[in-house]
Every structure is written in structure tokens, then in C-alpha cells.
Design a protein around this motif. Sequence first.
Motif, PDB file in Angstrom:
ATOM      1  N   SER A   1      -5.011   4.784  -1.118  1.00 39.14           N
ATOM      2  CA  SER A   1      -4.337   4.922   0.287  1.00 39.14           C
ATOM      3  C   SER A   1      -4.325   6.281   0.898  1.00 39.14           C
ATOM      4  CB  SER A   1      -3.198   3.773   0.383  1.00 39.14           C
ATOM      5  OG  SER A   1      -2.111   4.487  -0.271  1.00 39.14           O
TER       6      SER A   1
ATOM      7  N   THR B   1      -1.405   3.727   7.913  1.00 36.51           N
ATOM      8  CA  THR B   1      -1.832   3.623   6.558  1.00 36.51           C
ATOM      9  C   THR B   1      -3.376   3.307   6.590  1.00 36.51           C
ATOM     10  OG1 THR B   1      -0.031   3.273   5.635  1.00 36.51           O
ATOM     11  CG2 THR B   1      -1.815   2.598   4.111  1.00 36.51           C
TER      12      THR B   1
ATOM     13  N   VAL C   1      -6.856   2.469   3.998  1.00 38.00           N
ATOM     14  CA  VAL C   1      -7.013   1.872   2.668  1.00 38.00           C
ATOM     15  C   VAL C   1      -8.367   1.767   2.085  1.00 38.00           C
ATOM     16  CG1 VAL C   1      -4.802   1.016   2.321  1.00 38.00           C
ATOM     17  CG2 VAL C   1      -6.552  -0.440   2.824  1.00 38.00           C
TER      18      VAL C   1
ATOM     19  N   GLN D   1      -2.214   8.236   4.168  1.00 46.24           N
ATOM     20  CA  GLN D   1      -1.206   7.887   5.365  1.00 46.24           C
ATOM     21  C   GLN D   1      -1.025   9.040   6.100  1.00 46.24           C
ATOM     22  OE1 GLN D   1       2.447   6.647   3.047  1.00 46.24           O
ATOM     23  NE2 GLN D   1       1.092   5.092   2.220  1.00 46.24           N
TER      24      GLN D   1
ATOM     25  N   TYR E   1       0.920  -1.235   0.087  1.00 44.11           N
ATOM     26  CA  TYR E   1      -0.112  -0.143  -0.056  1.00 44.11           C
ATOM     27  C   TYR E   1       0.705   1.269  -0.040  1.00 44.11           C
ATOM     28  CZ  TYR E   1      -3.751  -3.328   1.049  1.00 44.11           C
ATOM     29  OH  TYR E   1      -4.493  -4.401   0.975  1.00 44.11           O
TER      30      TYR E   1
ATOM     31  N   GLU F   1       3.756   2.056   1.553  1.00 46.01           N
ATOM     32  CA  GLU F   1       3.950   2.995   2.735  1.00 46.01           C
ATOM     33  C   GLU F   1       5.189   3.213   2.568  1.00 46.01           C
ATOM     34  OE1 GLU F   1       3.174  -0.471   5.391  1.00 46.01           O
ATOM     35  OE2 GLU F   1       1.192   0.355   6.215  1.00 46.01           O
TER      36      GLU F   1
END
Lengths: 114, 113
Positions: free
Chosen positions: B31, B48, B50, B33, A100, A102
Motif C-alpha cells: 500500500s 491510501t 492499494v 499513502q 491497509y 493507515e
Amino acid sequence: GAGVSQTPSNKVTEKGKYVELRCDPISGHTALYWYRQSLGQGPEFLIYFQGTGAADDSGLPNDRFFAVRPEGSVSTLKIQRTERGDSAVYLCASSLQGTYNEQFFGPGTRLTVL
Amino acid sequence: TQLLEQSPQFLSIQEGENLTVYCNSSSVFSSLQWYRQEPGEGPVLLVTVVTGGEVKKLKRLTFQFGDARKDSSLHITAAQPGDTGLYLCAGEVSGAGSYQLTFGKGTKLSVIP
């Protein structure tokens, strides 16, 4: 384990000079990103590498900026003919593909162009 | 026009108070963050999210992703001086074909003992 490291932590240069900023990503991270953060702003995207190739360089402000990642690990951001407006903190981040997106950031290099 | 709008830009509160920081956009994100950044350091990833409507908790921090995946909030309960810092939201725009993160300008939080 070791995080993203960047060198130097601070760089002061004169207008018109050439500078190189280095980023050592987290071992095993295939994706590497460069961002620039000006005072009072969030980071702004510059360039993204997947492996050795620049997959997206749409954030580079002009052709004075160039970045390489020849072996798919360490990356160098190169700025030619520096201008006072280039003064900022240059951040590097890396990520593991498939998580995802990160991104894990290094401490940055503060560049000051006099 | 800023793609991600964060509010408030500055927040100064007393230790023990609660607060909420907002991150809004007209774009849909794959997504999103939240990062915290301290002076002289790079952003540190907090969470995170999503899935639309998702809620995540990290000790006294609660993060929520909007149902339409266009906005998010960060709520801190009983703030402590150690929470002081710059809170940044960042998102990957859905369908943009790039993995770059778009950041908001951040919320600078000061918690006074």
C-alpha cells in the motif's frame, strides 16, 4: 473523536540526560508506531507495537533508546544519555489492524539536546 | 540509497497553476499513502492506494498508483495558497513482514497568491 496526542510538545535537555516522551494513541487502535524526523527529512521508523509487545524494534538506533506500552494503549519512548544527534521531532502514530496500515500521526515532540 | 525517491524536492508556483509530484521506488509496495505536513505538526493522511493502476480523487487532488505498485503521483489542479505544505509519500514494502512505513524526503510546495 480525539486524535493521537503527544507530550511534551517541546523538550530541551542537556547532553547526557535521560528523557521520556509520551504518546496517547487513538482509542481502540491496537498498533502504535514511533518515528523520528530530522530537519529536511521524512519520518524514519523506530519501533512498532501490536498491543503490549514490540513487534518490530529494528529502527531503534542503539541501546540508549527503549520504548514500552505496558497496557496496550499509552506508550513511552525513553532515551538514555542523550546526545546532540538525538535532536529531532519524535512522531507517534497509531492504526487500526486491517485497514491497509493507515497510520494517524500525533503532532510530535520536538527534542533539543544542548 | 533512499528507498522512496520524491521529486521535485521543492516547488514554488503561482496560485491557479497545476502541478505533479512524483514518488518512485525499485521496491513493490502493499500500500502507499500520501500525507501532508505543515510546520510544527504531524503528517496528515490524504489518501491510501492499494491496487496497481488505481486512481483516487480528493477534490482538486488526483492520486495514481503505478501498475507495478512501485511508484505513485500526486496531481494538484488549480493550486491554492492553502495547498502549501510538505507532501510525503510513504509505503509498506510488500512481503517485508513488517508494518513500518518507509517515507520519502517529501516535496515542499509553496503556492504564491
